[in-house]
Design a protein around this motif. Sequence first.
Motif, mmCIF file in Angstrom:
data_model
loop_
_atom_site.group_PDB
_atom_site.id
_atom_site.type_symbol
_atom_site.label_atom_id
_atom_site.label_comp_id
_atom_site.label_asym_id
_atom_site.label_seq_id
_atom_site.Cartn_x
_atom_site.Cartn_y
_atom_site.Cartn_z
ATOM 1 N N ARG A 38 0.837 -1.215 0.000
ATOM 2 C CA ARG A 38 0.000 0.000 0.000
ATOM 3 C C ARG A 38 0.862 1.251 0.000
ATOM 4 N N GLU A 39 1.926 1.247 0.791
ATOM 5 C CA GLU A 39 2.828 2.399 0.803
ATOM 6 C C GLU A 39 3.463 2.582 -0.563
ATOM 7 N N GLY A 40 3.888 1.476 -1.170
ATOM 8 C CA GLY A 40 4.494 1.540 -2.488
ATOM 9 C C GLY A 40 3.532 2.108 -3.525
ATOM 10 N N ALA A 41 2.281 1.658 -3.471
ATOM 11 C CA ALA A 41 1.276 2.166 -4.409
ATOM 12 C C ALA A 41 1.042 3.655 -4.205
ATOM 13 N N GLU A 42 0.964 4.090 -2.959
ATOM 14 C CA GLU A 42 0.758 5.510 -2.662
ATOM 15 C C GLU A 42 1.961 6.333 -3.130
ATOM 16 N N LEU A 43 3.162 5.844 -2.894
ATOM 17 C CA LEU A 43 4.364 6.555 -3.341
ATOM 18 C C LEU A 43 4.437 6.621 -4.865
ATOM 19 N N GLU A 44 4.072 5.543 -5.545
ATOM 20 C CA GLU A 44 4.044 5.542 -7.014
ATOM 21 C C GLU A 44 3.072 6.599 -7.516
ATOM 22 N N LYS A 45 1.905 6.659 -6.883
ATOM 23 C CA LYS A 45 0.899 7.635 -7.276
ATOM 24 C C LYS A 45 1.428 9.060 -7.086
ATOM 25 N N LEU A 46 2.085 9.304 -5.953
ATOM 26 C CA LEU A 46 2.633 10.632 -5.674
ATOM 27 C C LEU A 46 3.745 10.999 -6.645
ATOM 28 N N ALA A 47 4.581 10.027 -6.979
ATOM 29 C CA ALA A 47 5.703 10.283 -7.879
ATOM 30 C C ALA A 47 5.233 10.648 -9.284
ATOM 31 N N ARG A 48 4.064 10.146 -9.671
ATOM 32 C CA ARG A 48 3.545 10.371 -11.018
ATOM 33 C C ARG A 48 2.533 11.511 -11.115
ATOM 34 N N ALA A 49 1.958 11.905 -9.995
ATOM 35 C CA ALA A 49 0.882 12.900 -10.006
ATOM 36 C C ALA A 49 1.383 14.276 -10.422
ATOM 37 N N HIS A 50 0.605 14.936 -11.247
ATOM 38 C CA HIS A 50 0.953 16.293 -11.674
ATOM 39 C C HIS A 50 0.582 17.315 -10.608
ATOM 40 N N SER A 51 -0.283 16.933 -9.674
ATOM 41 C CA SER A 51 -0.724 17.870 -8.636
ATOM 42 C C SER A 51 0.075 17.747 -7.338
ATOM 43 N N GLN A 103 8.114 19.487 -3.939
ATOM 44 C CA GLN A 103 9.062 18.642 -3.210
ATOM 45 C C GLN A 103 8.533 17.221 -2.996
ATOM 46 N N GLY A 104 7.240 17.009 -3.181
ATOM 47 C CA GLY A 104 6.657 15.703 -2.892
ATOM 48 C C GLY A 104 7.067 14.604 -3.841
ATOM 49 N N ALA A 105 7.036 14.888 -5.143
ATOM 50 C CA ALA A 105 7.370 13.853 -6.128
ATOM 51 C C ALA A 105 8.813 13.372 -5.976
ATOM 52 N N PRO A 106 9.807 14.278 -5.849
ATOM 53 C CA PRO A 106 11.176 13.774 -5.661
ATOM 54 C C PRO A 106 11.330 12.956 -4.375
ATOM 55 N N ARG A 107 10.659 13.364 -3.316
ATOM 56 C CA ARG A 107 10.746 12.598 -2.067
ATOM 57 C C ARG A 107 10.147 11.217 -2.245
ATOM 58 N N ALA A 108 9.040 11.129 -2.959
ATOM 59 C CA ALA A 108 8.439 9.824 -3.226
ATOM 60 C C ALA A 108 9.391 8.972 -4.058
ATOM 61 N N GLU A 144 19.592 13.999 -8.874
ATOM 62 C CA GLU A 144 20.292 15.285 -8.822
ATOM 63 C C GLU A 144 20.000 16.038 -7.526
ATOM 64 N N THR A 145 20.218 15.337 -6.436
ATOM 65 C CA THR A 145 20.064 15.913 -5.109
ATOM 66 C C THR A 145 21.266 15.509 -4.270
ATOM 67 N N SER A 146 21.258 15.869 -3.009
ATOM 68 C CA SER A 146 22.392 15.524 -2.151
ATOM 69 C C SER A 146 22.146 14.216 -1.404
ATOM 70 N N ARG A 147 23.227 13.574 -1.046
ATOM 71 C CA ARG A 147 23.125 12.351 -0.253
ATOM 72 C C ARG A 147 22.458 12.624 1.091
ATOM 73 N N PRO A 148 22.769 13.752 1.789
ATOM 74 C CA PRO A 148 22.055 14.038 3.049
ATOM 75 C C PRO A 148 20.539 14.156 2.863
ATOM 76 N N THR A 149 20.096 14.670 1.708
ATOM 77 C CA THR A 149 18.653 14.754 1.441
ATOM 78 C C THR A 149 18.053 13.355 1.354
ATOM 79 N N VAL A 150 18.764 12.450 0.701
ATOM 80 C CA VAL A 150 18.301 11.064 0.589
ATOM 81 C C VAL A 150 18.249 10.421 1.970
ATOM 82 N N LEU A 151 19.308 10.586 2.741
ATOM 83 C CA LEU A 151 19.356 9.995 4.087
ATOM 84 C C LEU A 151 18.241 10.536 4.970
ATOM 85 N N ASP A 152 17.985 11.851 4.879
ATOM 86 C CA ASP A 152 16.924 12.466 5.674
ATOM 87 C C ASP A 152 15.557 11.903 5.273
#
Length: 95
Positions: free
Chosen positions: A13-26, A30-35, A55-63
């Motif tokens: 369910r989390e994966g499906a929600e993240l996929e939806k967020l990553a693809r959503a135009h709305s 900052q939400g799509a890159p985080r997803a 194209e972000t920083s490693r600390p951003t990924v870790l956070d």
Amino acid sequence: MGLAARALAITAREGAELEKLARAHSTPRQGAPRARILLLAAAGISNSEIARRLETSRPTVLDGRKRFEAERLVGEFVDELGITGNRGARNRACR
């Protein structure tokens, strides 16, 4: 390439929600890159490689990983990903 990171454990369910967020135009800017960070982390991609691909920083990924592991898809983290006010999605993602 960086050291292999332990794959981020997410539910279907989390994966499906993240996929939806990553693809959503709305999704907020900052939400799509985080997803995408979380989806790549779930695939076992190294933190350094995720940072390079997105194209972000490693600390951003870790956070992002740390916050997701602590909060899952609830609270402020969900609001930042763009699910503000969508209580149903919040509750479904947490099951």
